[in-house]
Every structure is written in C-alpha cells, then in structure tokens.
Write an enzyme that holds these catalytic residues in place. Sequence first.
Site, PDB file in Angstrom:
ATOM      1  N   ASP A   1       0.938  -1.276   0.094  1.00  0.00           N
ATOM      2  CA  ASP A   1       0.124  -0.064  -0.007  1.00  0.00           C
ATOM      3  C   ASP A   1       0.806   1.116  -0.034  1.00  0.00           C
ATOM      4  O   ASP A   1       1.441   1.428   0.919  1.00  0.00           O
ATOM      5  CB  ASP A   1      -0.911  -0.172   1.302  1.00  0.00           C
ATOM      6  CG  ASP A   1      -1.934   1.080   1.241  1.00  0.00           C
ATOM      7  OD1 ASP A   1      -1.804   2.143   0.801  1.00  0.00           O
ATOM      8  OD2 ASP A   1      -3.213   0.938   1.741  1.00  0.00           O
TER       9      ASP A   1
ATOM     10  N   ARG B   1     -13.209  -4.180  -5.962  1.00  0.00           N
ATOM     11  CA  ARG B   1     -14.112  -3.806  -6.889  1.00  0.00           C
ATOM     12  C   ARG B   1     -13.772  -4.586  -8.192  1.00  0.00           C
ATOM     13  O   ARG B   1     -12.459  -5.036  -8.228  1.00  0.00           O
ATOM     14  CB  ARG B   1     -13.783  -2.245  -7.302  1.00  0.00           C
ATOM     15  CG  ARG B   1     -14.222  -1.422  -5.997  1.00  0.00           C
ATOM     16  CD  ARG B   1     -15.951  -1.307  -6.217  1.00  0.00           C
ATOM     17  NE  ARG B   1     -16.438  -0.879  -7.408  1.00  0.00           N
ATOM     18  CZ  ARG B   1     -16.520   0.563  -7.601  1.00  0.00           C
ATOM     19  NH1 ARG B   1     -16.346   1.491  -6.603  1.00  0.00           N
ATOM     20  NH2 ARG B   1     -17.241   1.027  -8.730  1.00  0.00           N
TER      21      ARG B   1
ATOM     22  N   GLU C   1     -22.020  -9.696 -14.278  1.00  0.00           N
ATOM     23  CA  GLU C   1     -22.729 -10.462 -13.437  1.00  0.00           C
ATOM     24  C   GLU C   1     -23.951 -11.134 -14.080  1.00  0.00           C
ATOM     25  O   GLU C   1     -24.918 -10.782 -14.427  1.00  0.00           O
ATOM     26  CB  GLU C   1     -23.371  -9.391 -12.275  1.00  0.00           C
ATOM     27  CG  GLU C   1     -22.569  -9.100 -11.134  1.00  0.00           C
ATOM     28  CD  GLU C   1     -23.182  -8.159 -10.402  1.00  0.00           C
ATOM     29  OE1 GLU C   1     -24.344  -7.923 -10.232  1.00  0.00           O
ATOM     30  OE2 GLU C   1     -22.440  -7.745  -9.314  1.00  0.00           O
TER      31      GLU C   1
ATOM     32  N   HIS D   1     -21.876 -10.054  -4.845  1.00  0.00           N
ATOM     33  CA  HIS D   1     -21.304  -8.818  -3.909  1.00  0.00           C
ATOM     34  C   HIS D   1     -22.280  -8.775  -2.892  1.00  0.00           C
ATOM     35  O   HIS D   1     -23.160  -7.711  -2.436  1.00  0.00           O
ATOM     36  CB  HIS D   1     -21.923  -7.596  -4.950  1.00  0.00           C
ATOM     37  CG  HIS D   1     -21.095  -6.431  -4.602  1.00  0.00           C
ATOM     38  ND1 HIS D   1     -21.041  -5.473  -5.436  1.00  0.00           N
ATOM     39  CD2 HIS D   1     -20.616  -6.058  -3.679  1.00  0.00           C
ATOM     40  CE1 HIS D   1     -20.157  -4.462  -5.078  1.00  0.00           C
ATOM     41  NE2 HIS D   1     -20.131  -4.722  -3.943  1.00  0.00           N
TER      42      HIS D   1
HETATM   43  P1  NAD Z   1      -9.845   2.263   2.057  1.00  0.00           P
HETATM   44  O1  NAD Z   1      -9.791   3.675   1.434  1.00  0.00           O
HETATM   45  O2  NAD Z   1      -9.880   2.507   3.565  1.00  0.00           O
HETATM   46  O3  NAD Z   1      -8.587   1.425   1.720  1.00  0.00           O
HETATM   47  C1  NAD Z   1      -8.097   1.595   0.292  1.00  0.00           C
HETATM   48  C2  NAD Z   1      -6.382   1.411   0.507  1.00  0.00           C
HETATM   49  O4  NAD Z   1      -6.100   1.156  -0.602  1.00  0.00           O
HETATM   50  C3  NAD Z   1      -5.923   2.537   1.118  1.00  0.00           C
HETATM   51  O5  NAD Z   1      -5.035   2.531   2.195  1.00  0.00           O
HETATM   52  C4  NAD Z   1      -5.108   3.096  -0.189  1.00  0.00           C
HETATM   53  O6  NAD Z   1      -3.775   3.722   0.400  1.00  0.00           O
HETATM   54  C5  NAD Z   1      -4.690   1.845  -0.814  1.00  0.00           C
HETATM   55  N1  NAD Z   1      -4.411   2.187  -2.100  1.00  0.00           N
HETATM   56  C6  NAD Z   1      -4.972   3.014  -2.811  1.00  0.00           C
HETATM   57  N2  NAD Z   1      -4.487   2.891  -4.178  1.00  0.00           N
HETATM   58  C7  NAD Z   1      -3.656   1.930  -4.091  1.00  0.00           C
HETATM   59  C8  NAD Z   1      -2.812   1.323  -4.919  1.00  0.00           C
HETATM   60  N3  NAD Z   1      -2.638   1.691  -6.306  1.00  0.00           N
HETATM   61  N4  NAD Z   1      -2.072   0.336  -4.630  1.00  0.00           N
HETATM   62  C9  NAD Z   1      -1.942  -0.427  -3.484  1.00  0.00           C
HETATM   63  N5  NAD Z   1      -2.900   0.060  -2.565  1.00  0.00           N
HETATM   64  C10 NAD Z   1      -3.573   1.479  -2.766  1.00  0.00           C
HETATM   65  O7  NAD Z   1     -11.117   1.715   1.602  1.00  0.00           O
HETATM   66  P2  NAD Z   1     -11.837   0.270   2.421  1.00  0.00           P
HETATM   67  O8  NAD Z   1     -12.914   0.750   2.799  1.00  0.00           O
HETATM   68  O9  NAD Z   1     -10.823  -0.635   3.009  1.00  0.00           O
HETATM   69  O10 NAD Z   1     -12.400  -0.496   0.813  1.00  0.00           O
HETATM   70  C11 NAD Z   1     -11.602  -1.381   0.079  1.00  0.00           C
HETATM   71  C12 NAD Z   1     -12.225  -1.778  -0.812  1.00  0.00           C
HETATM   72  O11 NAD Z   1     -13.368  -2.778  -0.709  1.00  0.00           O
HETATM   73  C13 NAD Z   1     -12.899  -0.607  -1.905  1.00  0.00           C
HETATM   74  O12 NAD Z   1     -12.637  -0.959  -3.378  1.00  0.00           O
HETATM   75  C14 NAD Z   1     -14.243  -1.062  -1.757  1.00  0.00           C
HETATM   76  O13 NAD Z   1     -14.984  -0.265  -2.691  1.00  0.00           O
HETATM   77  C15 NAD Z   1     -14.643  -2.095  -1.429  1.00  0.00           C
HETATM   78  N6  NAD Z   1     -16.057  -2.545  -0.543  1.00  0.00           N
HETATM   79  C16 NAD Z   1     -16.371  -3.647  -1.200  1.00  0.00           C
HETATM   80  C17 NAD Z   1     -17.472  -4.075  -0.483  1.00  0.00           C
HETATM   81  C18 NAD Z   1     -18.363  -5.226  -0.590  1.00  0.00           C
HETATM   82  O14 NAD Z   1     -19.654  -5.297  -0.740  1.00  0.00           O
HETATM   83  N7  NAD Z   1     -17.572  -6.377  -1.432  1.00  0.00           N
HETATM   84  C19 NAD Z   1     -18.069  -3.318   0.511  1.00  0.00           C
HETATM   85  C20 NAD Z   1     -17.456  -2.185   0.881  1.00  0.00           C
HETATM   86  C21 NAD Z   1     -16.155  -1.814   0.278  1.00  0.00           C
END
Ligand code: NAD
Length: 530
Positions: free
Chosen positions: A172, A233, A262, A279
């Site tokens: 990260d 995502r 999907e 999802h």
């Molecule tokens: P967050 O913003 O808290 O954490 C994301 C992390 O990714 C950050 O620490 C950031 O520094 C890092 N990051 C950004 N660009 C990067 C890169 N190029 N390489 C490596 N790291 C990188 O987000 P979160 O709340 O932990 O969510 C993470 C993912 O989960 C998001 O894509 C969100 O959409 C997804 N999500 C999915 C569901 C689901 O139902 N499956 C639900 C909620 C969130």
Amino acid sequence: MKWSVLVPEKLDEVALELIRNDKDFELINLEDSSVDKLKDAITNCDALIVRSKTQVNKELIDAGKKLQIIGRAGVGTDNIDLAYAEKKGILVVNAPEESLDSVADLTIGLILTLCRKLHVAFERTRNGNFHRKDLLGYELRGMTIGLIGCGRIGRKVAKRAQAFGLKVIAYDPYISPKLLESEGIELISFNNLLKSADIISLHLPLNENTYHMISTSEFARMKKGVYFINTSRAEIVDTPALIAALEEGRLAGVGLDVVEEESKENPLLKYSNVVISPHIGASTYGAQRNVGLIIVQEVMNVLRGHPPRYPVNFPKLPSEARELYIPFRDLLTNLASILISLTETSFNKITIRYPENLPRPLLSILTRTFLSVFLRTIVSGDEINVINSQKIAEERGIQIIESITSDKSFQNVIEAKIQMNGEVLNAITGQITADQKLIVTKINQYDIKFETTGHLFLIEFLDRPGMIGAICSFLGENSINIAELQVARLLHLGTQLMALKVDDPVKPEVVAKLRKLKDINWVQYYPKFA
Ligand code: NAD
C-alpha cells in the site's frame, strides 16, 4: 419548527425510531412510491435518506425546495447526482464504515472455502456423497497472506488472518509503514508481495491507477498454487488475464465477491476452483442496522449544525479537527461579514492566511465557509453555502489562495485579503483568544482590537478634534447607549477608525443619519454578531 426527513425506502426500524422519537424531527416514511409521489413528498423536506433504489436525480433534487442534506445508507452513491447536489448546495453524506467488518468476514469466508474446498464438499454431501479422499485442504496457520491495499478493510482482514496464524504482508504506497508495523503487518513492495504470498487479497479502491491493475504480468509473477481473492471492485482485475492464469494452473483457487460480468455467461462460472458470491460483502443484518443508525444520526447532527462525519461532496473533517472547526468557522464567518461590507468594487483574488497549527484538511472547509458568507451578498440566484461556495467562486473567475504561516505570533490568527489585479482592496485579521473569544485585530492598516459580539458599528472619520464627541452625542440624542468603544488612527492618512458597540439594535434610518454627519467617511453597522 421541525425538520422533515423523507425516507422512501426500507430502513432499519431502530434507526427510524430515532427520528420518530425526537421532538425536533418529523419522519415521512414511504416505501415503493411512484416518482410523482416522491416528488410531492419531498417538497417541504429538509433531508432525504435513501439506500440504493431511489434515483436521486435532478428532477427529485429540484422538487426538494428546502432540501439541505441527502443521506445514503451505505457506501456507493451511484444513484445520486452528486454534481447536481453540489451545485445546488446540498450536502451528501454516506455511511462508509459500517460494513467494513462484514466485508472482512466474507474475505476470510472465501479464503476458508477455497483452502478447505467447502464449496465442493457441501455440494457433494447434498447429493448424498460422503467421499472425502480428494478433499484434502490446507490449514491457514503458517501461510502468508498478501494484502494489496491496506486501508480500513485490509487491516480488519489482517487482524482476522493473524488470529488464524497467517503471516500478513501488505502493499500500500499511501499508508504509514509505522501504523502497519504496530499492527504486525509487514509493508513490502508490490513485486515482492506477488512473488511471496500464498494468498493474495485485494482491498484497494477502483480508480484510473488501479483499473486492471492485476493483469497478465501480475498473475505471471504470483507463486504457483496461490489463492486469489477479490472483495474490492471487479474492474481492478483483468478478467481474461485471470482466466488465462486459471487455465495455466497458476491459481489454486479464486474467491470473488465482485465480478465484471454479473450474468450466466460469465466464463469464470465453469471453473470448480472459482467461488463467486453476488456482491454480498456488506449484506449482513449487523451492517444494515449500523448503516441505518449511522446515517440517521449523521443527518440529524448535520441539520442541528454539526459538521458532517462522512461527507461525500465536501472535504472530510478529520476527528482531530472537529473541535477546532466550530470556533474557526465562527471567526471566519465574522471576518467575511465585515470584509464584504467594506468591499464595494470588483475583485478577482481572495487570499486567506492560516496558522500552521490548524490541521490541513480543515483549511479547505474553512475557506468554503468564508466564501459562502463573503459571496452571499454578491451572488444572485442559487443559494450559496459551504458545499457550493468554492465552485461558485471559481465559476466567477475568483482565484482563491490558502497560505499557511509558521510565524509564532500567528497562532489561532487568520488573515483574509481581497485583491484586484494584484492590488489589495481590503484586509482583515482576526484571532481566537485563549478564553475562546473571537476578536478582530486589524482592519486594513488600522490596528484595532474588538470582540465580534453584539450590535457593532465600524466608523471611519477624519482625524480632527470633536469627532469622537460628535458621534457619541449623536448616538445619545437617539437614545442609543454605547457599550464599548475602541479607536485606531492612521496619522499619515489623517483618519481614524472606531469600533463601537451599542446595547440595542439600531434602526436603519438612524444609521443613515449617522452616515451624513460631517467628516465621516463611512459607517458600517452589523446588527448582531453571534
Ligand atoms: P480504504 O480507502 O479504507 O482503503 C483502501 C486502501 O487502498 C488505502 O489504504 C489506499 O492507500 C490503498 N490504495 C490506493 N491505491 C492503491 C494502489 N494503487 N495500490 C495499493 N494500495 C492502494 O477502503 P476500504 O473501505 O478498505 O475498501 C476497500 C475496497 O473494498 C474498496 O474497493 C471498496 O469499494 C470495497 N468494498 C467492497 C464491499 C463489498 O460489498 N464487497 C463493501 C465495501 C467496500
């Protein structure tokens, strides 16, 4: 007067009760309403709370004549026209943190499913087949999990993984290595993570840098027999490259909560070592309840004048900045009111100088606050507020400069300057004192100190004998009692500035008469500061 909150979708009952039981709020709860009914219902509402079904488009936003805030019970805001809400000065908030534990749980669920071939085992026993010879799996203890993206969900996954005895490494680029270190997570390079992890799990946002970030070359660098999990995502993974890696036998198993396609036609469905959930990362009763409660509390708090915790179309206020926000907001509001009253010609630049002790994210919010007050008397038409003020200023070609000074004498001090083509038209400096008083310390070149409270006059007049007496007598003749009076002079200009506070509101005709007294340059009257 009650605030009306429209909830046109199913929301957890405990959350709805919060609104119903508060004497300051009125709940309008509709479900499955037609667009016309919704447009009708929203007319007099101050807030709208939706999940993902209601399309909050221009039409609906326009119908909400009093609408101040839109709450999204969840994370995604695809169903809300954010740009239009911003333009109209409507704050959009969401509840991004309430489903994080649920997503982390699901991630571990997918890992366990694959490592223990649970999907195959369940299917088999359902058919009455208890054969287990080919169902030998892997225990998690001793394996290494590599997290790509280690924010809120990534770190929750790490905690759970550690409990299973997994070693946790992460890539990260934007997170503090110290923070991860303190949580027992080793931050390593992208390449090293790909090469050394037994399980790779994605927890990063989708953006132009991360679109198809995991493609042919990344799969090629992974260990043979790796487990690959994506609950973030879908578009972060290049699906044809994933399929090629599966065909090649590089991946022992793939667990996905998000897929690019999907549908029944998704080519990933045919692989027995691929498990896909539709999802459902956030689909738990706990997450739904929390999301409802949090969004309702957020909307109620914002309507009561508190800063938003989870703004979508507004800079987020970090927790350490929350306490500072209110006094600085009030100071900037007062400075802006005075400065605009002195500015009678056009300008194209506003500079606000902040002290170094203010957290950076707070500056943008304070600048917007300043602009919203400053531009209110100039901008016609659309209501201006902290959400849209910066945009409106930019549209009007006004350059906004935020500067920060480390000058020790500038602690808790803010200076705002209005310029036209490089020439300073007006400037004001204010301060928050140790006992939390909001004071002005300088107006243009006048060093004048007064607290911004009560009914205030600012009067500039010629520096000649009898002027102060004349002003005081005039006020006395009009039965106006002076509460406080400060004067500063500019010898080189031969003028003085008086800040004068009176006990009661003053009628406009009296202010007009005062303006006409001999040798008075200008008079500004501020009926009531907070
Ligand atoms: P967050 O913003 O808290 O954490 C994301 C992390 O990714 C950050 O620490 C950031 O520094 C890092 N990051 C950004 N660009 C990067 C890169 N190029 N390489 C490596 N790291 C990188 O987000 P979160 O709340 O932990 O969510 C993470 C993912 O989960 C998001 O894509 C969100 O959409 C997804 N999500 C999915 C569901 C689901 O139902 N499956 C639900 C909620 C969130």
